[in-house]
Motif scaffolding. Sequence first.
Motif, PDB file in Angstrom:
ATOM      1  N   MET A 139      -7.542  44.639 -15.366  1.00  0.00           N
ATOM      2  CA  MET A 139      -7.906  43.225 -15.244  1.00  0.00           C
ATOM      3  C   MET A 139      -6.959  42.436 -14.349  1.00  0.00           C
ATOM      4  SD  MET A 139      -9.728  42.300 -18.870  1.00  0.00           S
ATOM      5  CE  MET A 139      -8.887  43.518 -19.890  1.00  0.00           C
ATOM      6  N   LYS A 140      -5.811  42.999 -14.048  1.00  0.00           N
ATOM      7  CA  LYS A 140      -4.959  42.400 -13.006  1.00  0.00           C
ATOM      8  C   LYS A 140      -5.734  42.293 -11.692  1.00  0.00           C
ATOM      9  CE  LYS A 140      -1.087  43.818 -10.020  1.00  0.00           C
ATOM     10  NZ  LYS A 140      -0.538  42.489  -9.654  1.00  0.00           N
ATOM     11  N   PHE A 141      -6.631  43.236 -11.445  1.00  0.00           N
ATOM     12  CA  PHE A 141      -7.349  43.303 -10.177  1.00  0.00           C
ATOM     13  C   PHE A 141      -8.771  42.747 -10.276  1.00  0.00           C
ATOM     14  CE2 PHE A 141      -4.239  46.751 -10.304  1.00  0.00           C
ATOM     15  CZ  PHE A 141      -3.508  46.488  -9.161  1.00  0.00           C
ATOM     16  N   TYR A 142      -9.112  42.136 -11.398  1.00  0.00           N
ATOM     17  CA  TYR A 142     -10.485  41.664 -11.560  1.00  0.00           C
ATOM     18  C   TYR A 142     -10.792  40.558 -10.543  1.00  0.00           C
ATOM     19  CZ  TYR A 142     -14.896  40.441 -13.688  1.00  0.00           C
ATOM     20  OH  TYR A 142     -16.245  40.213 -13.896  1.00  0.00           O
ATOM     21  N   GLY A 143     -11.805  40.777  -9.723  1.00  0.00           N
ATOM     22  CA  GLY A 143     -12.137  39.827  -8.666  1.00  0.00           C
ATOM     23  C   GLY A 143     -11.141  39.808  -7.533  1.00  0.00           C
ATOM     24  N   ARG A 144     -10.198  40.757  -7.550  1.00  0.00           N
ATOM     25  CA  ARG A 144      -9.125  40.777  -6.563  1.00  0.00           C
ATOM     26  C   ARG A 144      -8.964  42.158  -5.943  1.00  0.00           C
ATOM     27  NH1 ARG A 144      -7.855  36.729 -10.195  1.00  0.00           N
ATOM     28  NH2 ARG A 144      -6.568  35.000  -9.408  1.00  0.00           N
ATOM     29  N   ILE A 145     -10.052  42.918  -5.850  1.00  0.00           N
ATOM     30  CA  ILE A 145      -9.978  44.252  -5.256  1.00  0.00           C
ATOM     31  C   ILE A 145     -11.147  44.442  -4.305  1.00  0.00           C
ATOM     32  CG2 ILE A 145     -11.280  45.442  -7.099  1.00  0.00           C
ATOM     33  CD1 ILE A 145      -9.088  47.701  -6.763  1.00  0.00           C
ATOM     34  N   ALA A 146     -10.872  45.142  -3.206  1.00  0.00           N
ATOM     35  CA  ALA A 146     -11.879  45.379  -2.173  1.00  0.00           C
ATOM     36  C   ALA A 146     -12.294  46.848  -2.188  1.00  0.00           C
ATOM     37  CB  ALA A 146     -11.310  45.013  -0.803  1.00  0.00           C
ATOM     38  N   TYR A 147     -13.373  47.137  -1.459  1.00  0.00           N
ATOM     39  CA  TYR A 147     -13.891  48.510  -1.343  1.00  0.00           C
ATOM     40  C   TYR A 147     -14.226  48.791   0.114  1.00  0.00           C
ATOM     41  CZ  TYR A 147     -14.262  48.398  -6.405  1.00  0.00           C
ATOM     42  OH  TYR A 147     -13.970  48.302  -7.745  1.00  0.00           O
ATOM     43  N   HIS A 148     -13.914  50.005   0.527  1.00  0.00           N
ATOM     44  CA  HIS A 148     -14.232  50.432   1.896  1.00  0.00           C
ATOM     45  C   HIS A 148     -14.956  51.772   1.829  1.00  0.00           C
ATOM     46  CE1 HIS A 148     -13.889  51.145   6.187  1.00  0.00           C
ATOM     47  NE2 HIS A 148     -13.260  52.297   5.974  1.00  0.00           N
ATOM     48  N   GLY A 149     -16.134  51.834   2.430  1.00  0.00           N
ATOM     49  CA  GLY A 149     -16.933  53.047   2.395  1.00  0.00           C
ATOM     50  C   GLY A 149     -16.321  54.177   3.200  1.00  0.00           C
ATOM     51  N   LEU A 214     -18.057  52.231 -24.854  1.00  0.00           N
ATOM     52  CA  LEU A 214     -16.878  51.489 -24.430  1.00  0.00           C
ATOM     53  C   LEU A 214     -17.063  49.993 -24.629  1.00  0.00           C
ATOM     54  CD1 LEU A 214     -16.195  53.399 -21.085  1.00  0.00           C
ATOM     55  CD2 LEU A 214     -15.098  53.759 -23.294  1.00  0.00           C
ATOM     56  N   ILE A 215     -15.951  49.297 -24.827  1.00  0.00           N
ATOM     57  CA  ILE A 215     -15.950  47.839 -24.977  1.00  0.00           C
ATOM     58  C   ILE A 215     -15.451  47.221 -23.677  1.00  0.00           C
ATOM     59  CG2 ILE A 215     -14.911  45.890 -26.178  1.00  0.00           C
ATOM     60  CD1 ILE A 215     -14.600  47.713 -28.618  1.00  0.00           C
ATOM     61  N   LEU A 216     -16.216  46.296 -23.137  1.00  0.00           N
ATOM     62  CA  LEU A 216     -15.802  45.535 -21.964  1.00  0.00           C
ATOM     63  C   LEU A 216     -15.558  44.089 -22.397  1.00  0.00           C
ATOM     64  CD1 LEU A 216     -18.315  46.824 -19.252  1.00  0.00           C
ATOM     65  CD2 LEU A 216     -15.930  47.481 -19.551  1.00  0.00           C
ATOM     66  N   PRO A 217     -14.401  43.524 -22.089  1.00  0.00           N
ATOM     67  CA  PRO A 217     -14.114  42.140 -22.472  1.00  0.00           C
ATOM     68  C   PRO A 217     -15.106  41.180 -21.816  1.00  0.00           C
ATOM     69  CG  PRO A 217     -12.112  43.266 -21.807  1.00  0.00           C
ATOM     70  CD  PRO A 217     -13.253  44.156 -21.420  1.00  0.00           C
ATOM     71  N   PRO A 218     -15.330  40.028 -22.435  1.00  0.00           N
ATOM     72  CA  PRO A 218     -16.218  39.020 -21.833  1.00  0.00           C
ATOM     73  C   PRO A 218     -15.733  38.577 -20.459  1.00  0.00           C
ATOM     74  CG  PRO A 218     -15.685  38.472 -24.109  1.00  0.00           C
ATOM     75  CD  PRO A 218     -14.775  39.595 -23.724  1.00  0.00           C
ATOM     76  N   GLU A 219     -16.642  38.100 -19.640  1.00  0.00           N
ATOM     77  CA  GLU A 219     -16.321  37.658 -18.284  1.00  0.00           C
ATOM     78  C   GLU A 219     -15.192  36.633 -18.274  1.00  0.00           C
ATOM     79  OE1 GLU A 219     -16.622  36.884 -14.090  1.00  0.00           O
ATOM     80  OE2 GLU A 219     -17.193  38.573 -15.365  1.00  0.00           O
ATOM     81  N   ALA A 220     -15.247  35.675 -19.179  1.00  0.00           N
ATOM     82  CA  ALA A 220     -14.222  34.627 -19.196  1.00  0.00           C
ATOM     83  C   ALA A 220     -12.833  35.210 -19.456  1.00  0.00           C
ATOM     84  CB  ALA A 220     -14.564  33.575 -20.250  1.00  0.00           C
ATOM     85  N   VAL A 221     -12.756  36.221 -20.304  1.00  0.00           N
ATOM     86  CA  VAL A 221     -11.475  36.861 -20.612  1.00  0.00           C
ATOM     87  C   VAL A 221     -10.970  37.644 -19.402  1.00  0.00           C
ATOM     88  CG1 VAL A 221     -10.328  38.569 -22.071  1.00  0.00           C
ATOM     89  CG2 VAL A 221     -11.945  36.950 -23.076  1.00  0.00           C
ATOM     90  N   ARG A 222     -11.854  38.290 -18.693  1.00  0.00           N
ATOM     91  CA  ARG A 222     -11.463  39.046 -17.499  1.00  0.00           C
ATOM     92  C   ARG A 222     -10.852  38.106 -16.462  1.00  0.00           C
ATOM     93  NH1 ARG A 222     -17.189  42.262 -16.485  1.00  0.00           N
ATOM     94  NH2 ARG A 222     -17.621  42.755 -18.671  1.00  0.00           N
ATOM     95  N   VAL A 223     -11.528  36.993 -16.215  1.00  0.00           N
ATOM     96  CA  VAL A 223     -11.050  36.020 -15.232  1.00  0.00           C
ATOM     97  C   VAL A 223      -9.713  35.429 -15.672  1.00  0.00           C
ATOM     98  CG1 VAL A 223     -11.525  33.794 -14.142  1.00  0.00           C
ATOM     99  CG2 VAL A 223     -13.361  35.486 -14.391  1.00  0.00           C
ATOM    100  N   HIS A 224      -9.627  35.082 -16.952  1.00  0.00           N
ATOM    101  CA  HIS A 224      -8.397  34.492 -17.495  1.00  0.00           C
ATOM    102  C   HIS A 224      -7.223  35.451 -17.351  1.00  0.00           C
ATOM    103  CE1 HIS A 224      -5.656  32.356 -20.120  1.00  0.00           C
ATOM    104  NE2 HIS A 224      -5.643  33.369 -20.986  1.00  0.00           N
ATOM    105  N   THR A 225      -7.448  36.729 -17.652  1.00  0.00           N
ATOM    106  CA  THR A 225      -6.368  37.709 -17.578  1.00  0.00           C
ATOM    107  C   THR A 225      -5.889  37.890 -16.144  1.00  0.00           C
ATOM    108  OG1 THR A 225      -7.343  38.865 -19.469  1.00  0.00           O
ATOM    109  CG2 THR A 225      -5.661  40.045 -18.219  1.00  0.00           C
ATOM    110  N   ALA A 226      -6.828  37.960 -15.200  1.00  0.00           N
ATOM    111  CA  ALA A 226      -6.451  38.079 -13.790  1.00  0.00           C
ATOM    112  C   ALA A 226      -5.617  36.881 -13.353  1.00  0.00           C
ATOM    113  CB  ALA A 226      -7.697  38.209 -12.921  1.00  0.00           C
TER     114      ALA A 226
END
Length: 258
Positions: A139-149, A214-226
């Motif tokens: 979650m450190k990288f949530y919304g903060r990671i890129a991808y290259h094909g 598996l358990i995935l945290p709610p969207e708001a928690v992911r953003v908050h943690t990042a």
Amino acid sequence: MNIATSPASLAGVSDAEWQIRCDLAALYRLIAHHRWTDFIYTHISARVPGPQHHFLINKYGVHFQHMRASDLVKIDLDGNVVEAGDVSSRQVNAAGFTIHSAIHMAREDLICVAHTHTPAGIAVSAQKDGLLPLSQHAMKFYGRIAYHGYEGIALDLDERERLVADLGQHKAMILRNHGLLVGGTSIAEAFLNIYMLERACAAQVDALSGGRELILPPEAVRVHTAEQFAKHENDTHYSMVWDAALRLIEDGKPDYRS
């Protein structure tokens, strides 16, 4: 120590460049310590102070656990070795040049760029959904990671434009079917970024292998943690982590500084 016999003077470089060489060699040793190497086939680079945009990368063929400051090769953005001595004996990985020169050309804020081919990193790079928000590390990288094909072995210089475009303003990128890449505004930050991303990928592979829901945290928690990570991390924190990391490899024999 006599200035004329200092390591920097003997190597014919500035004190600032020598410090970067020592820190970069230490990062190679740390990558080996954590078993994130792929024999001699990955690479880490660091920008050298100055307007020329020169950067340091490993001499091809030296295993990371043996890397020394003097083993690092200074090259320009065209791949030319720009230091004294026998150039023919100081080869660099061509794919490493392509990837790292692309980032150093486009992102002056990123002093250091690290690239790994670990089993966990490669596995996640091959998973369609990429890095999942399964762990605090991820979650450190949530919304903060890129991808290259994947385009094949990174030998074609025209891939640099697409690498840079895909990275955007992020400091971490998953190279599809290939591995991981991170940058940092310092060598210390780059170390922490690759540490956290490798841990996140390893946790994901382990979690998916368990065969249970598996358990995935709610969207708001992911953003908050990042956002928490982004606010907490600064140069003081990076230095604290780096100092602790160096103690793992020195063991009374800091020969990486030679």
